[in-house]
Design an enzyme around this catalytic site. Structure first.
Site, PDB file in Angstrom:
ATOM      1  CG  ASP A 127      -3.876   2.310  -1.518  1.00  0.00           C
ATOM      2  OD1 ASP A 127      -3.344   2.016  -0.423  1.00  0.00           O
ATOM      3  OD2 ASP A 127      -4.532   1.491  -2.178  1.00  0.00           O
ATOM      4  CD  GLU A 136      -6.006  -2.900   1.756  1.00  0.00           C
ATOM      5  OE1 GLU A 136      -6.500  -3.999   2.070  1.00  0.00           O
ATOM      6  OE2 GLU A 136      -6.698  -1.896   1.529  1.00  0.00           O
ATOM      7  CG  HIS A 169     -14.009   0.158   1.509  1.00  0.00           C
ATOM      8  ND1 HIS A 169     -13.718  -1.030   0.874  1.00  0.00           N
ATOM      9  CD2 HIS A 169     -12.866   0.528   2.125  1.00  0.00           C
ATOM     10  CE1 HIS A 169     -12.449  -1.352   1.116  1.00  0.00           C
ATOM     11  NE2 HIS A 169     -11.917  -0.429   1.879  1.00  0.00           N
TER      12      HIS A 169
HETATM   13 ZN   LIG Z   1      -7.419  -0.565   4.520  1.00  0.00          ZN
END
Ligand SMILES: [Zn+2]
Length: 422
Positions: A70, A130, A393
């Site tokens: 994911d 995760e 991210h």
């Molecule tokens: Zn990761």
């Protein structure tokens, strides 16, 4: 392995059916690599995970290879479409290239190198939740304990030290947050009529928050855990963090120790009126969210108790207070001696032609504690394909393709070394 990584990155496996599609592709890739058994599995409420088993010769240890399929939501600010992988200057850009679909293809490459018949037993476990905090990981490890049991666990979701320089992550800071609310008045009242005598909650909150650091920026409830010899040059840290010219670093000690071995405290948010909507009024209440990073070696609950006591001791002007503890993840120090670490150091040095740097991590990986708890006798290694330019991210996530090759070779050599040494 670039092709396989590109195929995985094209699936926007943030949530929902796409996470099932990425599980399916992951399962197919390991099936093609010669797995004896492949299963897409989950526990109630959990996202689909992939378990692929490659039995090894009798008497050899079993290695669990972990990654997650994911990814974070794309977000804005990309120079190229996040789910359409693009190569520029030796790097592959796309959401999940580094975190953590790169980890999946490293495991795949190692198994292909042995034609699906590794010299040790291998179980691949690719999680699908995760990025949402692995809510069912502990239950999953419990339910599939027998399938996943291993002597060595390789978590390929960490960072390397730099392009061309591998790292093994050996310690992780934990984190705890809390919300503090101060109240000084029954309702907001006119500042002209009451200001100067009645305290407002927002000013009280600002004073309370200011007491959490000293003038140098050292956390007043802080302290130092371990020590590291790793040197992070201040210029590198400033560049990576985007600190503005003239802004000074806070705290005391080396940059690495401040990042990995000291308590850090951040005010994440304050509920207060917006400047554009401000009225001439004393605020009756104010709320702030505080986050504390807790290094290995600290007793987690002691740090929270110290914060609680500090707040109670520093409430300005008798304001009423409530403190609500929020989410937390334990700090973790890995045991870095023994056959698995010896094998890893040798394999990494051979593949990268430089020895791995043993780094701490300022952030927490809650899965580390979950694996350590589920398999207390296993050696846990944290590896990865990300480097300081990888932007996980964030927009323009990428992986260095040369480093990806080296990581594939390093993991292949690690399996050989483990076989040779046992
Ligand atoms: Zn990761």
């Amino acid at each position: 392995m670039k092709d396989e990584l590109e195929r995985l990155v094209r699936i926007p496996s943030v949530a929902g059916p796409d996470v099932f599609l990425s599980a399916k592709m992951t399962a197919e890739l390991f099936e093609e690599a010669g797995a004896a058994e492949v299963e897409i599995a989950s526990v109630p409420g959990g996202a689909p995970a992939v378990i692929a088993t490659f039995p090894g010769p009798v008497g050899k240890p079993t290695v669990l290879l972990y990654a997650h399929h994911d990814v974070q939501p794309a977000g804005d600010g990309w120079d190229s479409p996040p789910f359409e992988p693009v190569e520029r200057d030796g790097r592959l850009y796309g959401r999940g290239t580094a975190d953590d679909k790169g980890g999946i293809v490293v495991h795949l490459a190692a198994l292909r190198a042995f034609d699906g018949k590794p010299p040790v037993g291998v179980t691949v476990f690719v999680e699908g939740e995760e990025e949402t905090g692995s809510p069912t990981l502990a239950a999953f490890l419990d339910r599939y304990r027998d399938r996943l049991a291993a002597d060595v666990v390789v978590l390929a979701d960490g960072d390397n030290w730099d392009v061309g320089q591998p790292a093994l992550t050996v310690g992780l800071r934990g984190v705890v947050d809390c919300v503090v609310e101060l109240r000084t008045l029954a309702t907001n009242v006119h500042s002209g009529s009451f200001g100067g005598v009645a305290p407002d909650a927002l000013t009280a909150m600002v004073r309370l928050l200011a007491s959490l650091h000293d003038d140098e920026g050292l956390v007043t409830i802080g302290g130092t855990g371990g020590r590291t010899d790793v040197v992070i040059p201040e210029e590198r840290f400033r560049a990576e963090s985007g600190m503005l010219d003239g802004v000074r670093t806070i705290g005391r000690g080396s940059v690495a120790d401040r990042l990995w071995n000291q308590v850090a405290l951040t005010v994440l948010a304050i509920d207060s009126p917006k400047v554009d909507e401000a009225a001439n009024a004393l605020q009756a209440s104010a709320r702030a969210k505080i986050s504390v990073r807790v290094p290995p070696g600290f007793v987690f609950d002691d740090v929270f108790s110290a914060l609680h006591k500090h707040i109670m001791d520093h409430i300005p002007w008798g304001a009423h207070v409530t403190i609500e503890r929020g989410e937390s993840a334990q700090p973790y120090a890995l045991e870095t001696t023994g056959v698995a670490y010896d094998a890893a150091r040798e394999a990494f040095e051979t593949a990268w032609e430089v020895p791995p740097v043993e780094i701490g991590s300022g952030g927490s990986l809650p899965m580390v504690a979950a694996f350590a708890e589920a398999f207390p006798d296993a050696a846990v290694l944290i590896t990865g394909v990300a480097d300081p330019r990888s932007n996980p991210h964030a927009p323009n996530e990428s992986v260095d393709l040369g480093d990806l090759d080296k990581a594939c070779l390093a993991e292949t050599l690690l399996l050989s070394e483990l076989a040779r040494r046992t």
